[in-house]
Structures are given as structure tokens and as C-alpha cells.
Scaffold this motif. Structure first.
Motif, PDB file in Angstrom:
ATOM      1  N   TRP A 410      -0.659 115.138  47.295  1.00  0.00           N
ATOM      2  CA  TRP A 410      -1.230 114.002  46.573  1.00  0.00           C
ATOM      3  C   TRP A 410      -0.246 112.826  46.616  1.00  0.00           C
ATOM      4  CZ3 TRP A 410      -5.531 113.921  42.832  1.00  0.00           C
ATOM      5  CH2 TRP A 410      -6.331 115.071  42.902  1.00  0.00           C
ATOM      6  N   HIS A 411      -0.791 111.640  46.574  1.00  0.00           N
ATOM      7  CA  HIS A 411       0.061 110.455  46.481  1.00  0.00           C
ATOM      8  C   HIS A 411      -0.475 109.538  45.387  1.00  0.00           C
ATOM      9  CE1 HIS A 411       2.220 111.700  50.036  1.00  0.00           C
ATOM     10  NE2 HIS A 411       1.086 111.808  50.705  1.00  0.00           N
ATOM     11  N   CYS A 466       5.104 105.383  46.338  1.00  0.00           N
ATOM     12  CA  CYS A 466       4.381 106.507  45.747  1.00  0.00           C
ATOM     13  C   CYS A 466       5.018 106.820  44.402  1.00  0.00           C
ATOM     14  CB  CYS A 466       4.461 107.715  46.656  1.00  0.00           C
ATOM     15  SG  CYS A 466       3.501 109.106  46.024  1.00  0.00           S
ATOM     16  N   GLN A 468       4.552 109.729  42.890  1.00  0.00           N
ATOM     17  CA  GLN A 468       5.051 111.093  42.845  1.00  0.00           C
ATOM     18  C   GLN A 468       6.546 110.877  43.071  1.00  0.00           C
ATOM     19  OE1 GLN A 468       2.999 113.977  42.328  1.00  0.00           O
ATOM     20  NE2 GLN A 468       2.080 114.339  44.328  1.00  0.00           N
ATOM     21  N   HIS A 471       8.544 111.954  45.922  1.00  0.00           N
ATOM     22  CA  HIS A 471       8.243 111.229  47.158  1.00  0.00           C
ATOM     23  C   HIS A 471       8.989 109.896  47.220  1.00  0.00           C
ATOM     24  CE1 HIS A 471       4.105 113.459  47.615  1.00  0.00           C
ATOM     25  NE2 HIS A 471       5.119 114.272  47.423  1.00  0.00           N
ATOM     26  N   GLN A 476       9.473 107.286  50.100  1.00  0.00           N
ATOM     27  CA  GLN A 476       8.087 106.832  50.293  1.00  0.00           C
ATOM     28  C   GLN A 476       7.881 105.535  49.512  1.00  0.00           C
ATOM     29  OE1 GLN A 476       4.656 109.367  49.054  1.00  0.00           O
ATOM     30  NE2 GLN A 476       4.447 109.643  51.255  1.00  0.00           N
TER      31      GLN A 476
END
Ligand SMILES: [Cu+2]
Length: 484
Positions: A410-411, A466, A468, A471, A476
Motif C-alpha cells: 500500500w502507498h 509516501c 507509509q 517507505h 519514496q
């Protein structure tokens, strides 16, 4: 100020941390500070704690134009799981941090003093602030140093939060406690008949792994069986039999939540990341990824005094307990509050977008956006101040095999500086879940969204990433420079 070398050095000094257990992730984007679990998690004892409401921080000085606060980032001890003492990283000794109540048009100044042994950077999530006060990943506060952040509060009422953003360290710092609420009010919202005062309650929900010796261990979400609300494991909360406004935060570092009442009861969503929706919507489940906020009104008078209702996470793994917290309903209380059918003025129509951009988020083999990890010296996007852009965000990670944890597929796409509107999800017009002004949008494996934002109100360097946090810690993230 741009303290890249120190941040990287601190990460290297963190030393014997195991790499991300998803062995397929390679290269420099693997999160550095992702420790392996070493001891068993403490047994789960639901509903052993009364749920606290984070305390409101008092300013050290005030004028009609400004309020000044002071916070010391320091380690503290707290009881998360009944009977165990955990060492946490805090703002001002509180876990989560103290709540800052801000008013539209009145500046908030916060002197942040870093008494921890790691670099920090304080980001006001959802705040529209000049770049120098945004808490950029390389714009860090070294141990022993301090920094004063200024927040203009020129935006409308919304449930914001402040949290750590030091590059590579943000996931562990936030997980260990560096997050707190920032509730921005305005006179329009105050004039509405919504539940207020003691009936306006934040729920800061996050997972955790508290080991048998009390250690709060930052590790992968599938090894985090504890679920905390306002810093306590699966608490209970005594409510009157009346309506409440609940400000729900997903403060998990790396986990989505699918929240619902165990009896399937309907509730009313009134607000999202960027404040009030135009109209309330009825919902029975909230799918929320890290960083997202949803405000709901729940009428506990539907339950009789003495009844209880459990809020549960339908996104729990089969091995996990689904309970998040329990509401224990007390006496019927006078209640003049209600949810108006029109909550906020219709938004101005979006200006015609001048630029379209595409972004692909990927976890494997590295945590990237368009194939790249964050480089603070590389400008990924140059946006014109005041220009409206449409961004298509794709989660190109493929759905997991049934039964396998898929948290890292998931992002949670987050923009600094500005809110956006979700236009489409998976090619269809956005539904209730994506309504209103957002700053963070969840993408399940294989999903895509189209979002539109107007860049401003300030020029300067910002990031999108992101949320998360494993991440973003892994890179990210991209740099956006807003130019006049
Ligand atoms: Cu991600």
C-alpha cells in the motif's frame, strides 16, 4: 541548516539494525533503522486502560496576533501496555505529544529543543507554511540544538498534526512517539452546532510492538500486534449517551486501518484531512492509511446506558485481535448538537489545470517514485506558484497472495504545502472516501488516483512522499520547487 551529512551519519551510527525483512528490497532505499524483533510481544489485554485525551499545551506567551510555545524533545517513560514501562521519544514528555490549539489568523511560534540523541525535523502535517518552517527532511535539528518554527495559520479549520520528518529517521522517530495533534479552529466552524468541548475527542490510532520487558520496538507492521489509541493499548472510553465528534487519525508508521463498529453501526463523516466536507456523509467503515484524518459524529444515544460498543479494525491480520477500543456508554445527557446538512460552502471550481504529471510508486525492488529514491539535491518537479496541476498517482505494486500480509504494497501519497482534491480513483469519479480537501490519499495494490492541486500559497522547496513512513524513510519521496 540543510544537514544531510549529519542525518546520514546518524543513520550509519544506528549500527546493527537488520535490513527490512522483505528480502526482495535491494539497494540504498532499504530503510536503515528497521530493527528485527528480539523478544516476544507482551500479551494483549484489551480494555485495561481508560483512554486518555492528549493534554492541551499552554503557550509560554500570547499576544492577540501570536502564541508562543516551547517543547523539549526528550526520552520519557510511559505505560503503554498495563504493568510495563516503555521508553519513548516525546515532545514535552507526552506520548503522544501535547495538543496545540491554534486559531485561524493567529500565528503559532514553537521553540523546539532537541534533547534526544538523534536528529529531528518537525513537520506540521497539513499546514501551509513557508519552506523554512516546513521541517524538510534535510533541514534537521541536531542533538543539543534547537529551532523555532512559525506557523501562519492562514488556512481554514482542520485537524492537523506535527511529527518528525528527519530523513531516514522519521519512521522510527514517529513510531517511538514524536507526533502530536495540532487542531486549527476558525470562527465559521465554531459557529456550527457540532458536538464541542468535552464531546470533541481525538483518537490517535497506531499499531505497536511492546515486548515482554516493555521495550517499544520499531519493526515491520506484521510484527506489531498492539493497537494504541492516544498512547494506550486498546483502551476503553466512557461516553455519555449523546453525540460525539471523533477526530480519527491513522498515526501508524506502516499500516492501513479499516475501522468500523462491531455492530456495523452507521456514523456520519463531517471532515477529512483539510477540514469540513461540504455535506456530511453516512458511512459504516473507514479505510485509512498512515497520515489520513477523518472526523465523524457518532450518536451513542442509540445504545442504552450501560451498553458497550467496540471499534474494530477489519484490516487486522488473522493472527491479530481486531479490537481497537471500547466505548462504554453512560447516562443520557442533554445534547443540543447536530450535524447541519450543509457543513461548508461549496468550493470554488478548480481553475483549468496547466500541467499534468504522472507518478508511479513502487515498493519492490526498491522504494521509489518514478524509479528514483529521494535526492535532496535533485528537483523532481518545478511547479509555478498559483498553477493548478493534475497528478496521476499509480501504485504499481501487485496484490499479495491471499493470506499474506500486504501492508508494504500500500502507498499513502502526501503533498506538503497544499491540499488537493481527488478527481478519480481507478478511472471512476472519486467517491465518498475521497471527498473533500485531502493532503494524503491511500492507494491499495494496483490502484490509481488522479488528484488536482493549486501550488501555493508560498514559493520554495517542498516534498511529496509516501506516508507509509518505512517507505518515505527508504526514499519514496520527491522534491517539488514552487517558483514565482
Ligand atoms: Cu509507499
Amino acid at each position: 541548516m540543510l544537514n544531510r551529512r549529519t542525518a546520514l551519519k546518524t543513520v550509519a551510527a544506528a549500527g546493527a539494525v537488520a535490513l527490512f525483512p522483505w528480502e526482495r528490497i535491494t539497494g540504498s532505499s532499504a530503510p536503515k533503522a528497521y530493527a528485527s524483533a528480539t523478544a516476544d510481544p507482551a500479551p494483549i489485554i484489551p480494555f485495561a486502560h481508560a483512554m486518555p485525551v492528549p493534554k492541551v499545551l499552554a503557550p509560554v506567551s500570547s499576544t492577540p496576533a501570536s502564541q508562543t510555545y516551547e517543547l523539549r524533545m526528550r526520552e520519557a517513560q510511559t505505560e503503554i501496555v498495563k504493568g510495563l514501562t516503555s521508553t519513548v521519544r516525546t515532545y514535552g514528555g507526552c506520548f503522544p505529544g501535547p495538543t496545540i490549539r491554534a486559531a485561524q489568523g493567529r500565528e503559532v511560534v514553537i521553540r523546539q529543543i532537541n534533547q534526544l540523541s538523534v536528529d529531528t525535523a518537525v513537520h506540521l502535517h497539513g499546514g501551509h507554511v513557508p519552506s523554512a518552517h516546513d521541517g524538510l527532511p534535510m533541514d534537521t535539528i541536531a542533538p543539543g540544538a534547537e529551532r523555532t518554527y512559525r506557523y501562519p495559520n492562514e488556512q481554514r479549520a482542520a485537524s492537523l498534526w506535527y511529527h518528525d520528518h528527519a530523513h531516514h529517521l522519521e519512521a522510527e522517530n514517529v513510531y517511538l512517539g514524536l507526533h502530536g495533534l495540532y487542531l486549527l479552529y476558525d470562527s465559521y466552524e465554531r459557529s456550527l452546532p457540532l458536538p464541542s468541548g468535552a464531546y470533541d475527542v481525538p483518537l490517535v490510532i497506531r499499531d505497536a510492538r511492546v515486548e515482554v520487558d516493555g521495550t517499544l520496538r520499531y519493526t515491520r507492521p506484521s510484527d506489531c500486534p498492539h493497537m494504541l489509541v492516544n498512547g494506550k493499548e486498546r483502551p476503553y472510553f466512557k461516553v455519555a449517551a449523546r453525540k460525539y465528534r471523533l477526530r480519527v487519525y491513522n498515526a501508524c508508521a506502516n499500516r492501513y486501518l479499516k475501522l468500523r463498529f462491531a455492530d456495523g453501526a452507521e456514523f456520519t463523516q463531517i471532515a477529512t484531512d483539510g477540514g469540513l466536507l461540504e455535506r456530511p456523509v453516512k458511512r459504516t467503515e473507514l479505510v485509512m492509511l498512515g497520515g489520513e484524518r477523518v472526523e465523524i459524529v457518532v450518536d451513542f444515544s442509540r445504545y442504552g446506558p450501560g451498553a458497550s460498543v467496540v471499534l474494530e479494525n477489519a484490516g487486522a491480520q488473522p493472527s491479530e485481535r481486531p479490537e481497537v477500543m471500547r466505548f462504554d456508554v453512560g447516562a443520557v445527557t442533554a445534547d443540543q448538537s447536530y450535524v447541519p446538512t450543509l457543513l461548508a460552502p461549496e468550493p470554488d471550481p478548480l481553475p483549468s489545470p496547466t500541467v499534468q504529471r504522472d507518478f508511479e510508486l513502487r515498493t519492490f525492488p526498491a522504494m521509489t517514485i518514478n524509479g528514483l529514491t529521494y535526492d535532496p539535491d535533485r528537483v523532481d518537479v518545478t511547479a509555478r506558484l498559483g498553477a493548478t496541476e493534475v497528478w496521476t498517482i499509480r501504485n504499481v505494486d501487485v496484490p499479495a497472495e491471499p493470506g499474506k500480509p500486504d501492508f508494504h504494497l500500500w502507498h499513502s501519497f502526501h503533498t506538503h504545502l497544499t491540499y488537493f482534491r481527488v478527481l478519480e480513483r481507478n478511472g471512476a469519479p472519486a467517491g465518498v472516501r475521497d471527498a473533500g480537501l485531502k493532503d494524503t490519499v491511500a492507494l491499495g495494490p494496483g490502484e490509481s488516483v488522479r488528484i488536482a492541486m493549486t501550488w501555493g500559497p508560498y514559493p520554495g522547496q517542498y516534498v511529496y512522499h509516501c506516508h507509509q513512513l518505512g517507505h518515505s524513510s527508504g526514499g519514496q519521496m520527491g522534491r517539488v520547487d514552487v517558483v514565482a
